[in-house]
Structure formats: C-alpha cells, structure tokens
Design a protein around this motif. Structure first.
Motif, short mmCIF file in Angstrom:
data_model
loop_
_atom_site.label_atom_id
_atom_site.label_comp_id
_atom_site.label_asym_id
_atom_site.label_seq_id
_atom_site.Cartn_x
_atom_site.Cartn_y
_atom_site.Cartn_z
N GLY A 422 35.33 39.45 40.01
CA GLY A 422 36.77 39.61 39.75
C GLY A 422 37.30 40.88 40.40
O GLY A 422 38.42 40.91 40.92
N TRP A 423 36.47 41.91 40.38
CA TRP A 423 36.85 43.17 41.05
C TRP A 423 37.18 42.91 42.51
O TRP A 423 38.20 43.36 43.02
CB TRP A 423 35.69 44.18 40.93
N LEU A 424 36.34 42.16 43.19
CA LEU A 424 36.57 41.93 44.62
C LEU A 424 37.89 41.21 44.85
O LEU A 424 38.68 41.59 45.70
CB LEU A 424 35.44 41.16 45.30
N LYS A 425 38.15 40.16 44.06
CA LYS A 425 39.40 39.42 44.22
C LYS A 425 40.60 40.34 44.05
O LYS A 425 41.56 40.28 44.81
CB LYS A 425 39.48 38.29 43.19
N ASN A 426 40.53 41.20 43.03
CA ASN A 426 41.68 42.06 42.78
C ASN A 426 41.82 43.16 43.82
O ASN A 426 42.94 43.49 44.22
CB ASN A 426 41.61 42.65 41.36
N ILE A 427 40.73 43.72 44.29
CA ILE A 427 40.87 44.79 45.27
C ILE A 427 41.32 44.21 46.62
O ILE A 427 42.09 44.82 47.35
CB ILE A 427 39.58 45.65 45.40
N CYS B 31 44.60 51.40 38.30
CA CYS B 31 44.06 50.27 37.55
C CYS B 31 44.17 48.98 38.37
O CYS B 31 43.46 48.01 38.10
CB CYS B 31 44.79 50.07 36.22
N ASN B 32 45.07 48.99 39.36
CA ASN B 32 45.39 47.76 40.08
C ASN B 32 44.20 47.12 40.78
O ASN B 32 44.13 45.90 40.88
CB ASN B 32 46.47 48.01 41.14
#
Ligand SMILES: Cc1cc2nc3c(=O)[nH]c(=O)nc-3n(C[C@H](O)[C@H](O)[C@H](O)COP(=O)(O)OP(=O)(O)OC[C@H]3O[C@@H](n4cnc5c(N)ncnc54)[C@H](O)[C@@H]3O)c2cc1C
Lengths: 433, 188
Positions: A422-427, B31-32
């Motif tokens: 999920g981190w990758l998708k958001n970054i 946080c983004n």
C-alpha cells in the motif's frame, strides 16, 4: 488583486516600492517565476507536483530523460516473481494535467551564474529556482573488470529498475539447483541501505519456492554491518536456514575485481565463482550535479540541512539520492524514495518562501523503509527528524526498527509485508498522480 | 484598489504559500506518501485517514505515542511529535471529507460478509458509517487494510486494548475476517 495582474504588480514593485525590490531578482517580464526541476524520479516528480499544487501560478518545468519511470522500490520482488514490473511503472501525464511542463530530454549542463540549464537537444532553459533530483550514477571503475556495457548485457546490477531487473530475474530462473547467486555490495553510502539484503532474501524466496534448496546466496559486502541486520538475520534463519551467507568487509567481503567471462568475484585475498553474478557498483550523485561542481570529494551534494538548498550554489536545491542530508554524522538520512519525497516537499516550501521573500518554513523530515524478506514477512525502519536550536536532529525517542522479539511476531511481519504494498501505491500517487 | 493595497494583497497572497507550508499542512503532507494525497489512500492496505472523527484520530495517535496501543509502524513515527502537533494533525484530517473508495471486490465474499455481521452490526451498523467519536467509519475503507486491522484484534498476542472488538473478532475464521472486511469496504 482583482484589477491588477501580476505584471502590473511587478512593475509597481520596481517603480514604487524599493523596499520590496528584494523580489526583483525573481520577477520576470512575463510575470511568472520559473522553477525548473531536473530528474523526474520520486524527488523531482514530487517537487514539480507540490510546486504546482501550492502555487498554481508558477511556471514549473520538469526535465526527464525517460517517458516511463520504473520504481526501484518493490523491484526486488519482481526478480523473485512476487511482483510485476508493470505495477512499478508511472508516466508523466498526471503531472502534465496539473500544469507541469514536462520536457523529455537530458540536462547536460548547468550555468549557475546565468541561471540556465542546457539540454541535449540544444535547448537552453532559464530558471529562477532549480531543483535537482537526478538520483545516482555508477562508478564502474570501482570494481575492476566491470563496465556499463556488461551491466546492460550479461551482468546487470539491476540497481536502477527496468530492463536489467528482468534480465536478472531470467538469470535467477535459469540457475540450476546447487548454484551460487552472488550479490556484491559497494561501500556506503548507497541508495536503499536495506536493498541488497532484501534482494538476497527475495532470491532465496524464489529458490525455496521452486525447490532449489541446494542453492546458495552469497553476499560479498564492503561494509561491516547493514540496515535492519537483526531483522534480516532473523528472517533468513526462519525461512531459509543457511541458504544466505553474508561476508562482511572485515572478513574479506569487499569485491575489488571481477572476471566477467567466468563470473568470478575477487576480494583482496579470495575468489568466489558465481552462477549468477550481481555486482552493485559504488555510486555517486547523478552526473549532472557532479559536472556542475555541486558534489563533495565523496561524490554527493552537500545542502543546507533545513532547506535542501545547495551549500555550493545559491538558487539550486538538491533532493533525493544525490544529496547528503540528515543529522550528520549522528544519523544521515538514508537514500530512499521516502526520504526523497519528504526532502522535495521541504525544498518546495523553501523555494516558495524565497520567491515570496520570506524566511523558509519549519521543515519536517521523516523516512520509512519497508522490506519484504519472505512472503508475509515484512519489517521496517523509521526515522524522524526535527529542528532544535536551528539544527536538524534525529529524534532519538522516535523511529527505529520493527520489534525483533515479540509474541505477535507472525502477525506483525504479515502486517508490514502488506503495508509495504500500500505504501508503494500511495507514494507513486503522491509523486506522479 | 490602490496600488499599495494591491501590493499588500499580493504579498499576502504570496504569503499564503509560505504560510501554508509553515502550518500544519507541511507536517500533514509528510503523511501523504503512506496515506494518500490529503489522507485519501489509493493503496489497498493503507487506510484513508481524511474525515475520520477527530476524537478517534486524537485518541489513537496519542495512544500510539505513549505506547499503549499496538502498531506496526505508526508508534515509531508519532513518538517524534508533540501532543500539540498531534492535536493539530487530528483537527486537520478530521476537517477533510471521508471518501469511500471504489474497490475491486469478490462479490461472493461480499455476500458472505453480509451474512456474518451479527457480531458487528451493534456498533458498525450494516453500512459501516461512524456511530460515535470512538468508532471509525469503515464504509469504503480499503478492504486490505480492514483485514489487516482485524488480524490485530484476532491475534490475542497483539493485545489490542478494545476488548469488545477483540471479542467480536475472536471466533471468526480467516475467511470470515476477509469477508466482513470486503463487505464494509463495499459500502458507500
Ligand atoms: C533495488 C532497490 C530497492 C529499493 N527499495 C526502496 C524501498 O523499498 N523504499 C524506499 O523508500 N526506497 C527504495 N529504494 C531507493 C529509491 O529507489 C531511491 O532512493 C529513489 O528512487 C530516489 O529518488 P530520486 O528522485 O533521488 O532519484 P531517482 O528515483 O533515481 O530519479 C532520478 C531521475 O532523474 C532522471 N535524470 C537523471 N539525470 C538526468 C538528467 N541529466 N537529465 C534528465 N533526467 C535525468 C533519471 O532518468 C531518473 O528518472 C530502492 C532502490 C533500489 C535500487
């Protein structure tokens, strides 16, 4: 502001208000300040995007060599077959839609005195503020016998994700059971401190998963310790028995030379024959920064810790892998995508303040690196920094690595393996969408 | 509008860039890259935090900071921020709109989830909307995240402090946990 446009205003400033003339260097006949960003990786993309988001009237141009960006984060999982490279790709239409002028070209020279950047096509672009996020380039001479041609051929480093990642994956798949996969680690600092060890884990996960359990993964390291060492060693023991062996620099782990023909890695006193030889050569700041004289003797750009402005050249901000930053020498910021993104946001704040003739705002830096060491087995390291007495310091009471001994071990590892995705998708979205 | 007034207005306009960057937004922007731009996540395992109730936000963040609430990642982050910063972050994200996410979900599993709500409805309803300041909305929250979160309540070794949630989750099998997560994720 309704009846006065920006051009009138700038005229007014220069004519009527000498006290405000401090804005003059930023003012242009067309009424727009121009910010140029070189390098559209995590750092550069975020810089361009947030400049436009916070100051839509700015003229923001991004110069990037490639039309498609491939994320390095989670590229080790592609090598092992646990991820697909297409999920790591991003284009630049998101930034274009936001009004960023994206130029697909290579920046070849910076003239800091004239405030211009020259491109390979011959175009020259002027800037009022320049953001550099060129990432790294490799020093192939650091390992005798290794060359860029070999890297693009039979001996990929795969330390910039893309075609080399897929070549390395193929080589792993073709390796017979009982073979040796060697990863050589350069002296630090290198991008993604846990990267080589995560790669070793992923290679072992592939071998385990395909019944090639007689194989070996050998890490020949120029360094004597590594990021999240306790967590990696616990994972290796839990999942791979003794398949992965790590040889530190102190035990003659540093590879100085290779023979590409026989895939042999030479240390000062020993030699190791590989079936797959993955040399990660030493790196330095992207060449454009080095050629512009922005790097120190170690090859990295020094910056003002609170603003990311180059300490060599005013009006140039350097973010991401290319810079050396953090609570030096207590806790330098790792060369990670997460770090690049927070640094870029700070640079944006500092640039907008400069354009407005105001002091730079308080910066917030934070980093997290997730690593996936086996299926459902992830962990992380967190770094938080804050400003105290005008200096950037590492917040000792925060940060650190995931718990090693905990009754909830398997749940915790499963959670972080999930969060990494999920981190990758958001970054990626934070940078490119 | 006189020129001087215009200049002041313009500078004030410029000032808002810098001010915005200096305010809680600069901190919230960090946080983004995990929670999505302005707290609206696009990563199926990471929660959206925009529009969560302020009391819930404040509470969980302070608990993470003090170490009384289990977390994989958040505790290590929040230990670096002051209580005032945490309160400001809570106020900032509570002000945003809750945006249920359209997600690819297995329809059969969503139906199974709909039949497994009897231990949940009392507090989360069958729509997953927030009921009080303590109970966060779960409608349209990411299924991947809801499932991972439910593992924390399911595994006694984690020791989540909310006993009722632990009790509700305890007897559910893994497939039920996934099903109720998918069900609430499917709600708008
Ligand atoms: C195997 C691996 C795994 C990793 N895993 C993680 C992880 O899990 N988490 C994490 O946070 N980080 C991870 N990283 C690190 C991360 O990839 C980098 O830290 C990050 O990409 C740095 O961003 P950047 O903007 O500085 O550079 P880059 O992302 O490398 O971007 C630089 C860009 O600039 C362009 N460029 C360079 N010079 C020029 C020029 N002269 N003209 C035009 N364009 C130019 C390049 O084409 C490139 O697109 C990993 C790295 C590797 C290798």
């Amino acid at each position: 502001m309704s009846r006065l446009n920006r051009r009138d205003f700038l005229k007014a400033v220069t004519l009527a208000a000498p006290a405000l003339a401090l804005h003059a260097p930023w003012a242009h006949a067309d009424g727009k300040s121009r910010v140029l960003v070189v390098g559209g990786g995590f750092g550069g993309a975020v810089a361009a995007k947030y400049l436009k988001m916070l100051a839509p009237q700015l003229d923001v141009t991004l110069v990037e060599r490639n039309r498609v960006y491939v994320s390095c984060p989670l590229s080790n999982e592609v090598i092992s077959g646990h991820g697909e490279i297409k999920d790591l790709e991003a284009g630049y239409d998101g930034l274009q839609k936001r009004g960023v002028n994206v130029v697909f070209d290579e920046a070849t020279a910076i003239d800091a005195a004239k405030r211009t950047v020259t491109l390979k096509s011959g175009t020259t672009l002027a800037y009022d503020a320049l953001v550099l996020s060129p990432g790294i380039d490799f020093n192939y001479a650091g390992v005798e016998g290794y060359t860029e041609e070999l890297a693009n051929g039979d001996l990929p480093h795969a330390y910039k994700a893309g075609p080399q990642t897929l070549v390395l994956k193929k080589q792993l798949e073709a390796m017979p059971d009982g073979g040796t996969f060697i990863i050589t680690v350069p002296p630090g600092p290198f991008r993604c401190p846990p990267g080589p060890y995560e790669r070793a884990s992923q290679v072992a996960a592939y071998l385990r998963g395909h019944g090639k359990t007689k194989s070996k993964v050998l890490i020949l390291d120029a360094n004597d310790s590594f990021s999240k060492k306790g967590l990696f060693e616990q994972a290796w023991k839990t999942h791979y028995g003794s398949m992965i062996e790590w040889v530190p620099g102190a035990s003659d782990g540093k590879v100085v030379k290779i023979d590409p023909g026989t895939k042999t890695a030479y240390t000062n006193f020993g030699e190791h024959k590989a079936d797959v030889l993955n040399v990660i050569p030493p790196h330095h700041a992207g060449s454009i920064a080095r050629n512009a004289g922005l790097t120190n003797e170690k090859g990295w750009c020094t910056v003002d810790m609170l603003t990311m402005e180059s300490s060599v050249q005013k009006d140039i901000w350097v973010v991401g892998d290319a810079c050396t930053h953090g609570d030096l020498p207590v806790y330098p910021m790792p060369k990670s995508a997460h770090a690049a993104v927070t640094q870029a946001k700070v640079a944006v704040g500092a640039i907008l303040a400069r354009l407005a003739g105001q002091p730079a705002p308080t910066p917030y830096f934070v980093n997290t690196c997730y690593s996936i060491a086996a299926p459902d087995w992830g962990f992380s390291v967190v770094h938080v920094y804050r400003v105290e007495g005008g200096k950037l310091i590492y917040a000792q009471e925060a940060g650190g690595i995931s718990a090693i001994e905990t009754p909830a071990l398997t749940t915790l590892r499963k959670l972080e393996a999930g969060y990494a995705l999920g981190w990758l998708k958001n970054i990626m979205a934070d940078s490119f969408a | 509008m006189g020129i001087r007034v215009a200049i002041v207005a313009f500078l004030a306009g410029l000032g808002t860039w810098a001010h915005a960057a200096d305010s809680i937004e600069a901190l919230a922007n960090t946080c983004n890259n995990c929670h999505g731009v302005n707290g609206v996540s696009v990563g199926p395992t990471m929660p959206s935090i925009a529009g969560l109730p302020q009391a819930y936000l404040t509470n969980v963040m302070l608990e993470w900071k003090s170490g009384t609430r289990f977390s994989a990642t958040m505790g290590r982050l929040l230990k670096g921020y002051s209580d005032v910063q945490i309160a400001d972050l809570a106020a900032h994200f509570a002000k945003q709109r809750w945006v249920p996410q359209a997600q690819k979900l297995d329809e059969a599993r969503v139906r199974l989830g709909a039949q497994s709500l009897k231990r949940c409805e009392k507090c989360h309803g069958n729509d997953g909307l927030p009921r009080d300041g303590e109970t966060p909305p779960v409608n349209g929250q990411w299924a991947g995240y809801l499932y991972l979160e439910s593992l924390k309540y399911h595994d006694e070794a984690v020791g989540m402090s909310n006993r009722q949630m632990r009790g509700a989750m305890k007897r559910l099998r893994d497939e039920d946990l996934r099903a109720v997560a998918d069900y609430y994720a499917s709600q708008k």
